[in-house]
Design a protein around this motif. Structure first.
Motif, PDB file in Angstrom:
ATOM      1  N   HIS A  67      92.110  82.101   9.981  1.00  0.00           N
ATOM      2  CA  HIS A  67      93.281  82.001   9.113  1.00  0.00           C
ATOM      3  C   HIS A  67      93.333  80.704   8.320  1.00  0.00           C
ATOM      4  O   HIS A  67      94.084  80.588   7.366  1.00  0.00           O
ATOM      5  N   ALA A  68      92.523  79.713   8.722  1.00  0.00           N
ATOM      6  CA  ALA A  68      92.532  78.434   8.017  1.00  0.00           C
ATOM      7  C   ALA A  68      91.768  78.484   6.699  1.00  0.00           C
ATOM      8  O   ALA A  68      91.940  77.603   5.853  1.00  0.00           O
ATOM      9  N   ARG A 119     100.650  75.122   8.820  1.00  0.00           N
ATOM     10  CA  ARG A 119     100.433  75.322   7.388  1.00  0.00           C
ATOM     11  C   ARG A 119     100.100  76.769   7.050  1.00  0.00           C
ATOM     12  O   ARG A 119     100.620  77.320   6.071  1.00  0.00           O
ATOM     13  N   GLU A 120      99.234  77.391   7.836  1.00  0.00           N
ATOM     14  CA  GLU A 120      98.710  78.695   7.474  1.00  0.00           C
ATOM     15  C   GLU A 120      99.499  79.872   8.039  1.00  0.00           C
ATOM     16  O   GLU A 120      99.401  80.981   7.520  1.00  0.00           O
TER      17      GLU A 120
END
Length: 288
Positions: free
Chosen positions: A240-241, A103-104
């Motif tokens: 990064h999340a 996702r990220e």
């Protein structure tokens, strides 16, 4: 009939002499004559009238078949060229990896890279890092994200990203890795009880006693928003999340120090026909 038969009909319409057409297709005149006769027998109709030294005279049905042949052969050659081109240009690209990374990291990369691959369809499979090796082999995926460098048969494994893990907490929560008992006071949540990042990074690596969990939620967005809205709430995630919420001052991030770094690896099949997009993935700002 075969495609070669269609080519023969077209050639005889253009040049109605068996000897010259036979030479063009590297056949003997008798072999070409026999093949033409077999075609006519299968179709149950005469295509050409034999006129001796003057060559052949095309029957009306042969002219119609030549026009149809041109359409069929054009479509076939066009499709064949596309197939050959796709040996170098991907039309389908499959990747398997953990939810957060997909996702990220992969999604923003794809948003930029996709304009260079207008015919490419991206297939993403979500899997726990511990199961990616198995998923690669089982699903026949093009590439996968691994937690450790592994020697997989028929795969090449290269570093792609360095994660920085830390405690993600409410802005007003007190987080102090050096103060004994500080972390026990936080209200802890985690993504799931099967893959528990809090236990992985704090209990095992920081030697912290297992906390009491107030939330198990197998959805990254829900978990980070819960932390942002819960006084004293905390979890453990890679930087990064939650980067966007950090920039909005909705959560705080405290690195786990020397134990916070984890290198992720990209595994891809040897002799992969689509190396161009793999190199793009490795070099387009993803690797840190």
């Amino acid at each position: 009939m075969e495609l070669f038969d269609l080519e023969i009909i077209q050639a005889l319409i253009q040049d109605p002499h068996l000897s010259r057409v036979a030479q063009r297709f590297h056949l003997s005149q008798s072999a070409l004559s026999k093949r033409l006769q077999n075609m006519e027998e299968k179709l149950g109709m005469k295509l050409f009238e034999r006129r001796g030294p003057r060559g052949l005279a095309a029957m009306p049905v042969a002219t119609e078949m030549a026009q149809l042949s041109e359409q069929v052969l054009t479509a076939w050659n066009s499709g064949l060229q596309r197939a050959k081109r796709h040996q170098d240009e991907p039309v389908h690209f499959g990747i398997v990896g953990p939810q957060i990374f997909m996702r990220e990291i992969i999604l923003p990369w794809w948003n930029q890279a996709s304009v260079n691959y207008p015919e490419l369809s991206l297939e993403v499979h979500i899997s726990a890092l511990s199961r990616v090796s198995f998923e690669l082999v089982r699903a026949g995926m093009d590439v996968g994200i691994l937690e450790h460098k592994e020697d997989l048969e028929d795969f090449i494994c290269k570093p792609i990203f360095t994660e920085t893990w830390g405690i993600v907490a409410h802005p007003k929560a007190k987080v102090d890795l050096n103060e004994e008992g500080s972390l026990k006071k936080l209200t802890w949540g985690t993504l799931s009880n099967q893959q528990n990042q809090v236990d992985e990074w704090l209990v095992r690596r920081q030697k912290m006693p297992p906390p009491i969990y107030r939330l198990y939620w197998n959805d990254l967005t829900a978990l980070v928003n819960w932390v942002a809205e819960t006084p004293n709430g905390a979890t453990v995630l890679p930087l990064h999340a939650c980067q966007s919420l950090i920039e909005q001052d909705r959560v705080q991030f405290t690195s786990l120090g020397k134990d916070s770094k984890r290198v992720l690896y990209l595994a891809y099949r040897q002799n992969h026909p689509h190396r161009k997009i793999i190199q793009n993935l490795l070099s387009a700002g993803v690797l840190l």
